[in-house]
Design a protein around this motif. Sequence first.
Motif, PDB file in Angstrom:
ATOM      1  N   THR A   1       0.819  -1.215   0.000  1.00  0.00           N
ATOM      2  CA  THR A   1       0.000   0.000   0.000  1.00  0.00           C
ATOM      3  C   THR A   1       0.850   1.260   0.000  1.00  0.00           C
ATOM      4  O   THR A   1       0.660   2.156  -0.826  1.00  0.00           O
ATOM      5  CB  THR A   1      -0.932   0.002   1.215  1.00  0.00           C
ATOM      6  N   CYS A   2       1.809   1.340   0.934  1.00  0.00           N
ATOM      7  CA  CYS A   2       2.615   2.559   1.065  1.00  0.00           C
ATOM      8  C   CYS A   2       4.049   2.377   0.594  1.00  0.00           C
ATOM      9  O   CYS A   2       4.831   3.332   0.639  1.00  0.00           O
ATOM     10  CB  CYS A   2       2.614   3.035   2.512  1.00  0.00           C
TER      11      CYS A   2
ATOM     12  N   THR B   1       1.980   6.275   7.093  1.00  0.00           N
ATOM     13  CA  THR B   1       2.355   6.530   5.702  1.00  0.00           C
ATOM     14  C   THR B   1       3.391   7.622   5.555  1.00  0.00           C
ATOM     15  O   THR B   1       4.042   7.716   4.522  1.00  0.00           O
ATOM     16  CB  THR B   1       1.111   6.918   4.889  1.00  0.00           C
TER      17      THR B   1
ATOM     18  N   CYS C   1      -1.424   3.700   7.837  1.00  0.00           N
ATOM     19  CA  CYS C   1      -1.525   3.066   6.529  1.00  0.00           C
ATOM     20  C   CYS C   1      -2.643   2.030   6.547  1.00  0.00           C
ATOM     21  O   CYS C   1      -2.786   1.278   7.523  1.00  0.00           O
ATOM     22  CB  CYS C   1      -0.191   2.411   6.171  1.00  0.00           C
TER      23      CYS C   1
END
Length: 271
Positions: free
Chosen positions: A51-52, A71, A83
């Motif tokens: 995701t990050c 994040t 996140c």
Amino acid sequence: MSAKTIERTAQKRVRRTRSRAVSHLPAVSVSSLKPHEYDLEPACISLICPTCRTWVPISGTLRPKLVPHHTEIAGTEDAAVRCPGSHRLVVIDVDVERWRRRLNEGVAETDGRRSNRVVRKPKSSSAPAVMQMVSTLVDDKTARKLVEAHVRGCRDCSPGTESRCADGRRLIQLAAHTKRVGPARRKQQMELEDWNDRREWGLRLLHEQQWDKVSGPVGDADLQRVRDALAALITTLNPAKPDAPQLTDWERADLMSAITFLAVREEQLSR
């Protein structure tokens, strides 16, 4: 009656992470990641969060998942934004020994591609003296005129004496240096000009030879193009079909002017 002694033994507890929260995102399969995007060493087991895109440790052995992380970098304004990949389950479906062996082979291959040759920097040449830098811009006649002008305007540098000021001594040294290197410089300049003239003459001769090879076909193509345009204009001026649209006086005058121009051009190309 003697009482029975009850021996208490510690029961093995199920190891789990500190939080029971689980992310709503689907579990991350380690086999779907690239080999350099995860680390399965027991001391620092981690992977890059999809995701990050940051390295995140993996906690838990029976139910491994990503630890909570943010994040942004700590200390920034948005550092408190967690996140969405936090508490995301991780499926470790990769053989650790095979991964370690493959990683070691990749490191060995990379080390083999790197050259161990030492490329030394070239030694810098010593900077020329100020007199040498100025002498390339001033010829011997200009240096002599500078000395004469300085002697006339300086009270310390009298024409009949040997006394000279600092500027006068430098100018005299400059005049002597330019007089010594003047013939060699003029010879080098003449050779350079001669080489440039011969190069321009050679390029001009090469251009003429190349043009002689293609001048005939180019002239024929130009003449044929003019004749085709002239024939098309004459056909437009005198249409073969009786029901063709009639031209106005202005259109007929424009066509006659264009036909005259093309006829003159055809005569010039035919010579």
